[in-house]
Design an enzyme around this catalytic site. Structure first.
Site, PDB file in Angstrom:
ATOM      1  N   ASP A 121      -5.737   1.246 -10.252  1.00 52.97           N
ATOM      2  CA  ASP A 121      -5.556   0.720  -8.907  1.00 52.97           C
ATOM      3  C   ASP A 121      -6.453  -0.505  -8.793  1.00 52.97           C
ATOM      4  O   ASP A 121      -7.662  -0.395  -8.698  1.00 52.97           O
ATOM      5  CB  ASP A 121      -5.955   1.810  -7.892  1.00 52.97           C
ATOM      6  CG  ASP A 121      -5.919   1.314  -6.451  1.00 52.97           C
ATOM      7  OD1 ASP A 121      -5.575   0.141  -6.235  1.00 52.97           O
ATOM      8  OD2 ASP A 121      -6.228   2.112  -5.547  1.00 52.97           O
ATOM      9  N   LYS A 177      -7.916 -10.358  -4.669  1.00 49.35           N
ATOM     10  CA  LYS A 177      -6.509  -9.969  -4.601  1.00 49.35           C
ATOM     11  C   LYS A 177      -5.739 -10.748  -3.521  1.00 49.35           C
ATOM     12  O   LYS A 177      -4.540 -10.966  -3.649  1.00 49.35           O
ATOM     13  CB  LYS A 177      -6.436  -8.472  -4.306  1.00 49.35           C
ATOM     14  CG  LYS A 177      -5.086  -7.841  -4.509  1.00 49.35           C
ATOM     15  CD  LYS A 177      -5.245  -6.342  -4.357  1.00 49.35           C
ATOM     16  CE  LYS A 177      -3.922  -5.613  -4.391  1.00 49.35           C
ATOM     17  NZ  LYS A 177      -4.148  -4.161  -4.216  1.00 49.35           N
ATOM     18  N   GLU A 185       1.924   0.511  -4.695  1.00 46.57           N
ATOM     19  CA  GLU A 185       0.878   1.452  -4.294  1.00 46.57           C
ATOM     20  C   GLU A 185       1.404   2.631  -3.464  1.00 46.57           C
ATOM     21  O   GLU A 185       1.088   3.782  -3.781  1.00 46.57           O
ATOM     22  CB  GLU A 185      -0.242   0.691  -3.571  1.00 46.57           C
ATOM     23  CG  GLU A 185      -1.084  -0.095  -4.565  1.00 46.57           C
ATOM     24  CD  GLU A 185      -1.788  -1.303  -3.975  1.00 46.57           C
ATOM     25  OE1 GLU A 185      -1.805  -1.428  -2.734  1.00 46.57           O
ATOM     26  OE2 GLU A 185      -2.308  -2.111  -4.759  1.00 46.57           O
ATOM     27  N   ASP A 210       0.229   2.802   4.125  1.00 41.80           N
ATOM     28  CA  ASP A 210      -0.855   2.427   3.210  1.00 41.80           C
ATOM     29  C   ASP A 210      -1.605   1.205   3.742  1.00 41.80           C
ATOM     30  O   ASP A 210      -1.137   0.074   3.612  1.00 41.80           O
ATOM     31  CB  ASP A 210      -0.255   2.147   1.825  1.00 41.80           C
ATOM     32  CG  ASP A 210      -1.309   1.722   0.805  1.00 41.80           C
ATOM     33  OD1 ASP A 210      -2.493   1.609   1.163  1.00 41.80           O
ATOM     34  OD2 ASP A 210      -0.934   1.492  -0.359  1.00 41.80           O
TER      35      ASP A 210
END
Lengths: 622, 210
Positions: free
Chosen positions: A21, A83, A183, A205
């Site tokens: 992850d 990210k 994810e 999420d």
């Protein structure tokens, strides 16, 4: 304990793949062990690696906890939230720039990069550093097994450029990337394994920097994503920013503009905001305490949960709009959802929990650690990919419509959003002029009607079309979105059967050649870093040897034979000049030379030490 | 798998001669097969060539065939095999997308039966013209803040109802399947033209809300 687990692992026959992850604020890895996914962590450690990189003045960059500890002391050389910039250009970072304590620029191909200590780093390279660290820690937790195969997770709403950037990061990190998975889908796998029940699941999420909502149906072990929606720039970072903005607002009277932009202040405020936000998830009020030793800023402010909830309500509202969109695309209403699963650290917020429960009319699942569930799911997917099981299959979708720009600047959709991947579409193109040998087209992703409002993915140039009158050429272009959701384009001129050559110019991505260069450079840098460290070590050793020798020069001159003395004098002379040398081999030679030349002296000293030690003792005492 | 009836033409696996349920892969020996890209969706998914398309059967076959061709099961295979899995999986998914939705299935059947394209026949049923104008007005009013979210919600409900009505009308023309070139195909085209307006208005309504 660690060894016991190691033995079990080594006995298993299936090859392993690491699920990683790669998060905005932290990253972690998991593998499948005895039919269950487990988080990889060093003994006693948590396994989560802060996605933070610190570039020290000398030596290689530090990643993780050590880097985060430098955030306050050395803010301009500590990089966070990489990210957010994956597959993005400078213009996309505009909103964040004021809060960033370092300079953001752009490569000639429109890839955002940060400038640190006179060097530029793309998000791909920075993410590769994080991946290497996570992978390294993971391998250590496995007792040294070098597991190169990996599954890396990305937000479901990542577009092609962001996925491609993740792929490039994996390549730069030396990993064999088996699959990129989404994810929320990964999370559903982790939950699905536990529950083993068919039905419709909504995965909400809210991570450090991104938000995804995915609606899935689970039947006979097939996890089919019906629709997904989200926002790649909405996450915990934005909740922190609310508190940073509060501090900046209330401190505006005391501090000037420059102090409010001071990198140390920005990093300090960010960390304080994050702490305060976490506290507010547990307590009805918390203190926002900003303390910046370098500038003497000391500021405290009590923040109540009610205040914070009021500020964060619009952010949560935005997530619920995404939920509505996903449900509409899945042709379902909220009542049709059997289970709701919460993923991502930001779903610890009580307001998020209650709003989601209200929206779907049911209590969401929170049994699994929201920080770990994505990595666990990635490990399960890795297990499937290496042939560990055929019981489970993920069918995921592409989050955004894919199209090409038409003559009038509109977008002609080739693959609608929420199409199951892999998928391909073949589209015909022709020439507009006689003997035209090339066609250029512009590939876009997005839901808006005008090309200028969609995300530009790449410009493709078809070359090598045989000369013929206008409109005669029939070029069939095949757009293929693979199981990672990454686009490939192939073209064929149908009247002659010639395979047209395609030149890809990614809008915010690295070309293959650039990745190759980075790989070469990183090897070169690895050597350079290694050399620097070796040089430093050699100099220290030399220093110690010089000191020891010089202290005993008188003894040496008096007691050594003339030949050894001459040799030692020459070696000493040369070694004294070594401080200026930056040549590893030369320094090594000097060190070895001094060691050799000082051996007779060392023997002499050893003798005298032995003698003095024995002087007052009788033989039988020795 | 039931044995192949003697009088029917049953496709066979070139590797093991087993009867094929889908041209994408052999369920007997597991081999991935090379398929022509224009293979009709109902053949790929082992469904009947018909308007009716039982959702349960369609989903079950899609799941089963996905387990035979999905790239996840070929992640460590040779590049050529991996490529074929990607390719066949893509064919399976587009076939599923065509059959799973009433409108795309009707569009495909229309083309298959040689009916008019949207360029050859641009009209839609008369009663829709007025409605389209109404929808556009509501959407425009909402875009500049002159109508409420409730208006938009009720528009959306209307649009969904109209979409369902169009699908029912399509069924009346397509079940049983008309002969190629039959006049009913013109009606199908017009209904599909109307459906496109409905879809677009729904998109606008969704975009407006967000």
């Amino acid at each position: 304990m660690a060894y016991l687990e190691l033995n079990v692992l080594n006995n298993s026959q299936t090859p392993m793949a690491m699920g990683i992850d790669l998060g905005t604020t932290f990253s972690l890895a998991a593998v499948m062990r005895d039919g269950r996914p487990v988080i990889l962590h060093p003994e006693g450690g948590s396994g989560s690696v802060p996605s933070v990189i610190h570039f020290p003045e000398h030596g290689p960059p530090a990643v993780g906890r050590a880097a985060r500890d430098q955030a306050l002391a050395d803010p301009t050389h500590t990089v966070f939230s990489v990210k957010r910039y994956m597959g993005r250009g400078l213009a996309d970072c505009e909103a964040d720039r004021e809060r960033l304590p370092y300079r953001v620029t752009e490569t000639e191909h429109g890839v955002a990069q940060v400038d640190i200590r006179g060097k530029s780093y793309t998000p791909q390279e920075l993410s590769a550093l994080i991946l290497m660290r996570v992978h390294d820690l993971g391998c250590r937790a496995l007792g040294g097994d070098d597991v190169r195969r990996a599954v890396i997770t990305v937000p479901a709403y990542f577009d092609d450029a962001q996925r491609q950037a993740t792929r490039d990061a994996a390549r730069l990190a030396g990993l064999e990337l088996l699959r990129i998975i989404n994810e929320p889908t990964a999370a559903s796998l982790a939950y699905g394994l536990d529950q083993r029940e068919d039905g419709i699941v909504a995965v909400y999420d809210l991570g450090g920097g991104t938000f995804d909502i995915s609606i899935l149906s689970i039947e006979d072990g097939v996890f089919r994503v019906l629709a997904t929606a989200g926002d790649t720039r909405l996450g915990g970072d934005d909740f922190d920013a609310l508190l940073v903005d509060l501090a900046r607002r209330e401190l505006a009277a005391e501090l000037d503009e420059q102090a409010l932009r001071d990198p140390a202040f920005l990093q300090g405020a960010r960390l304080a905001a994050e702490r305060c936000k976490r506290e507010l998830s547990i307590h009805p009020q918390a203190e926002l305490h900003i303390s910046i030793p370098s500038s003497g800023v000391q500021w405290r402010r009590t923040v109540s949960r009610a205040e914070f909830d009021a500020w964060s309500a619009p952010l949560i509202e935005r997530t619920l709009h995404c939920c509505a969109k996903a449900l509409a695309d899945a042709k379902l209403d909220a009542k049709a959802i059997d289970e709701v699963v919460l993923v991502g650290g930001s779903t610890r917020s009580p307001l998020v929990r209650s709003e989601v429960a209200k929206y779907f009319g049911r209590l969401p699942h929170t049994e699994l650690n929201p920080d770990e569930v994505v990595a666990l799911g990635a490990a399960i997917q890795g297990h499937i990919l290496v042939g560990g099981t055929r019981d489970i299959l993920l069918l995921d979708v592409t989050p955004l419509s894919l199209g090409v720009e038409t003559m009038g600047g509109a977008i002609s959709v080739l693959v609608p959003r929420n199409s199951t991947v892999p998928c391909s579409v073949t589209e015909g193109f022709t020439t507009y002029a006689d003997n035209q040998t090339g066609i250029e087209f512009h590939v876009l992703q997005g839901e808006r009607e005008l090309a200028q409002d969609c995300r530009s993915l790449a410009r493709f140039t078809l070359k090598g079309i045989p000369p013929m009158p206008a409109g005669m050429a029939r070029v069939a272009v095949r757009f293929h979105l693979d199981a990672d959701g990454v686009l490939t384009v192939k073209a064929r001129e149908e009247s002659t059967g010639a395979t047209a050559e395609i030149e890809v110019q990614p809008t915010h991505g690295l070309t293959d050649a650039e990745v190759e260069t980075m790989l070469r450079d990183s090897y070169a840098h690895a050597q350079e870093d290694f050399d620097k460290r070796r040089l430093a070590d050699l100099r220290t050793e030399l220093g110690v040897m010089l000191q020891a020798t010089e202290k005993n020069l008188a003894v040496a001159r008096a007691e050594l034979d003339p030949e050894s003395w001459a040799e030692l004098e020459t070696a000493l002379e040369a070694a004294r000049g070594a401080a200026e040398s930056s040549d590893v081999l030369a320094t090594q030679a000097l060190r070895d030379g001094l060691e050799r030349a000082s051996t007779p002296l060392a023997a002499l000293l050893m003798d005298s030490v032995a003698k003095s030690a024995l002087r007052d003792r009788t033989l039988d005492e020795v | 798998m039931s044995p192949c009836p003697q009088d029917a033409h049953c496709p066979q696996c070139p590797h093991c001669n087993g009867a094929l349920e889908t041209p994408l892969a052999c369920s007997t020996c597991g081999a991935l097969l090379s398929v022509a890209p224009e293979t009709p969706p109902h053949l790929i998914l082992d469904m009947e060539l018909a308007w009716a398309c039982a959702d349960d059967d369609l989903q079950r076959n899609h799941r089963r065939f996905s387990r035979m061709v999905h790239p996840d099961f070929y992640a460590t295979a040779a590049p050529a095999e991996r490529e074929l899995a990607e390719h066949n999986s893509a064919l399976l998914n587009s076939a599923y997308d065509i059959l799973a939705d009433d409108l795309t299935r009707a569009e495909w059947l229309l083309e298959h039966l040689g009916g008019p394209t949207d360029k050859e026949e641009r009209q839609m049923p008369q009663e829709f013209l007025m409605e389209v104008m109404d929808w556009n007005e509501t959407l425009a009013a909402h875009a500049c803040g002159q109508s409420s979210d409730e208006d938009l919600d009720s528009l959306r409900r209307d649009l969904h109802a109209r979409r369902a009505a169009v699908a029912a009308d399509l069924g009346r023309h397509l079940d049983p399947l008309p002969e190629p070139g039959a006049p009913a195909l013109l009606e199908v085209r017009r209904l599909l033209n109307a459906a496109r307006y409905i879809e677009r208005s729904l998109e606008h309504a969704a975009a407006d809300q967000a």
